[in-house]
Design a protein around this motif. Structure first.
Motif, PDB file in Angstrom:
ATOM      1  N   GLY A  38      54.705  41.059  36.092  1.00 26.15           N
ATOM      2  CA  GLY A  38      54.160  40.729  34.926  1.00 26.15           C
ATOM      3  C   GLY A  38      53.092  39.451  34.968  1.00 26.15           C
ATOM      4  N   LYS A  39      53.448  38.708  36.081  1.00 25.31           N
ATOM      5  CA  LYS A  39      52.670  37.622  36.543  1.00 25.31           C
ATOM      6  C   LYS A  39      51.404  37.998  36.860  1.00 25.31           C
ATOM      7  N   PHE A  40      51.304  39.107  37.882  1.00 25.07           N
ATOM      8  CA  PHE A  40      50.056  39.615  38.197  1.00 25.07           C
ATOM      9  C   PHE A  40      49.314  40.249  37.038  1.00 25.07           C
ATOM     10  N   LEU A  41      49.908  41.166  36.228  1.00 25.23           N
ATOM     11  CA  LEU A  41      49.030  41.836  35.179  1.00 25.23           C
ATOM     12  C   LEU A  41      48.465  40.746  34.331  1.00 25.23           C
ATOM     13  N   LYS A  42      49.389  39.637  34.072  1.00 23.43           N
ATOM     14  CA  LYS A  42      48.682  38.465  32.948  1.00 23.43           C
ATOM     15  C   LYS A  42      47.563  37.790  33.639  1.00 23.43           C
ATOM     16  N   ALA A  43      47.630  37.669  34.840  1.00 23.76           N
ATOM     17  CA  ALA A  43      46.467  36.936  35.578  1.00 23.76           C
ATOM     18  C   ALA A  43      45.260  37.759  35.610  1.00 23.76           C
ATOM     19  N   TYR A  44      45.508  38.979  35.785  1.00 28.28           N
ATOM     20  CA  TYR A  44      44.408  40.018  36.007  1.00 28.28           C
ATOM     21  C   TYR A  44      43.979  40.159  34.604  1.00 28.28           C
ATOM     22  N   GLN A  45      44.607  40.174  33.908  1.00 24.34           N
ATOM     23  CA  GLN A  45      43.998  40.296  32.232  1.00 24.34           C
ATOM     24  C   GLN A  45      43.366  38.911  31.933  1.00 24.34           C
ATOM     25  N   GLU A  46      43.728  37.885  32.338  1.00 25.66           N
ATOM     26  CA  GLU A  46      43.216  36.722  31.908  1.00 25.66           C
ATOM     27  C   GLU A  46      41.826  36.597  32.512  1.00 25.66           C
ATOM     28  N   LYS A  47      41.697  37.186  33.639  1.00 26.84           N
ATOM     29  CA  LYS A  47      40.118  37.159  34.475  1.00 26.84           C
ATOM     30  C   LYS A  47      39.474  38.313  33.938  1.00 26.84           C
ATOM     31  N   TYR A  48      39.738  39.523  33.848  1.00 29.30           N
ATOM     32  CA  TYR A  48      39.092  40.553  33.600  1.00 29.30           C
ATOM     33  C   TYR A  48      39.020  41.198  32.170  1.00 29.30           C
ATOM     34  N   GLY A  49      39.965  40.633  31.241  1.00 33.24           N
ATOM     35  CA  GLY A  49      40.042  40.958  29.787  1.00 33.24           C
ATOM     36  C   GLY A  49      41.240  41.654  29.413  1.00 33.24           C
ATOM     37  N   LYS A  50      41.646  41.250  28.405  1.00 40.57           N
ATOM     38  CA  LYS A  50      42.893  41.817  27.460  1.00 40.57           C
ATOM     39  C   LYS A  50      42.795  43.366  27.571  1.00 40.57           C
ATOM     40  N   GLY A  51      43.851  44.180  28.103  1.00 37.95           N
ATOM     41  CA  GLY A  51      43.925  45.302  28.158  1.00 37.95           C
ATOM     42  C   GLY A  51      43.241  46.153  29.306  1.00 37.95           C
ATOM     43  N   THR A  52      42.761  45.485  30.240  1.00 34.15           N
ATOM     44  CA  THR A  52      42.200  45.975  31.359  1.00 34.15           C
ATOM     45  C   THR A  52      43.366  46.337  32.340  1.00 34.15           C
ATOM     46  N   VAL A  53      43.252  47.423  33.077  1.00 34.19           N
ATOM     47  CA  VAL A  53      44.348  47.742  34.026  1.00 34.19           C
ATOM     48  C   VAL A  53      43.811  47.806  35.497  1.00 34.19           C
ATOM     49  N   PRO A  54      44.453  47.191  36.153  1.00 31.99           N
ATOM     50  CA  PRO A  54      44.001  47.040  37.675  1.00 31.99           C
ATOM     51  C   PRO A  54      44.172  48.197  38.401  1.00 31.99           C
ATOM     52  N   ALA A  55      43.478  48.779  39.265  1.00 31.31           N
ATOM     53  CA  ALA A  55      43.683  49.885  40.151  1.00 31.31           C
ATOM     54  C   ALA A  55      44.811  49.491  41.340  1.00 31.31           C
ATOM     55  N   ASP A  56      45.361  50.810  41.580  1.00 29.99           N
ATOM     56  CA  ASP A  56      46.557  50.761  42.618  1.00 29.99           C
ATOM     57  C   ASP A  56      46.293  49.889  43.665  1.00 29.99           C
ATOM     58  N   GLY A  57      45.122  49.895  44.170  1.00 30.71           N
ATOM     59  CA  GLY A  57      44.765  49.125  45.512  1.00 30.71           C
ATOM     60  C   GLY A  57      44.692  47.757  45.163  1.00 30.71           C
ATOM     61  N   VAL A  58      44.423  47.175  43.850  1.00 30.11           N
ATOM     62  CA  VAL A  58      44.467  45.602  43.667  1.00 30.11           C
ATOM     63  C   VAL A  58      45.665  45.124  43.763  1.00 30.11           C
ATOM     64  N   ALA A  59      46.740  46.046  43.006  1.00 35.63           N
ATOM     65  CA  ALA A  59      48.010  45.508  43.156  1.00 35.63           C
ATOM     66  C   ALA A  59      48.701  45.544  44.559  1.00 35.63           C
TER      67      ALA A  59
END
Length: 135
Positions: A38-59
């Motif tokens: 949850g922490k990772f997804l929140k930080a990712y979406q704060e940087k790249y936009g709400k609703g964006t989904v990181p690729a497997d490799g990023v996680a």
């Protein structure tokens, strides 16, 4: 591309869908598996936009970085690389990361959460989460 990449779905021109496609991936934004995910997804979406989904490799990269820091911290001040390796490879180290639970075998191979997924409505949908067997 990996099967879970949006670019893969676009490249198949609609041929890969929930009706005919299932695949294994190692990160799922729709199946939060821990506080860290949850922490990772929140930080990712704060940087790249709400609703964006990181690729497997990023996680997975995020988890690798956090695991390395955690293992170094647990090994203690003045620890050698071998000391850090010993902490991670005893089969007792369980990390609950962005991509799920990760344990390392005695040879250093990761044993981790896997997600059986499909494509649905233009995004990845997790059908089943498979957790690693813990010793």
């Amino acid at each position: 591309y990996s099967w879970a990449d949006y670019e893969f779905m676009k490249a198949t021109e609609g041929l890969a869908s929930e009706k005919n496609t299932a695949f294994v991936n190692f990160y799922s934004a729709d199946a939060e598996s821990s506080e860290e995910s949850g922490k990772f997804l929140k930080a990712y979406q704060e940087k790249y936009g709400k609703g964006t989904v990181p690729a497997d490799g990023v996680a997975l990269g995020y988890d690798a970085y956090i695991i390395a820091l955690d293992a170094i911290h647990n090994a203690g001040e003045g620890a050698s690389g071998e000391d850090v390796n010993d902490i991670m490879s005893d089969g007792q180290y369980h990390f609950h990361g962005a991509s799920g639970v990760i344990t390392f075998s005695s040879t250093g191979d990761p044993i981790k959460t896997a997600y059986i997924s499909t494509w649905e409505n233009g995004g990845v949908k997790t059908l089943k989460t498979i957790e690693p067997e813990r010793k």
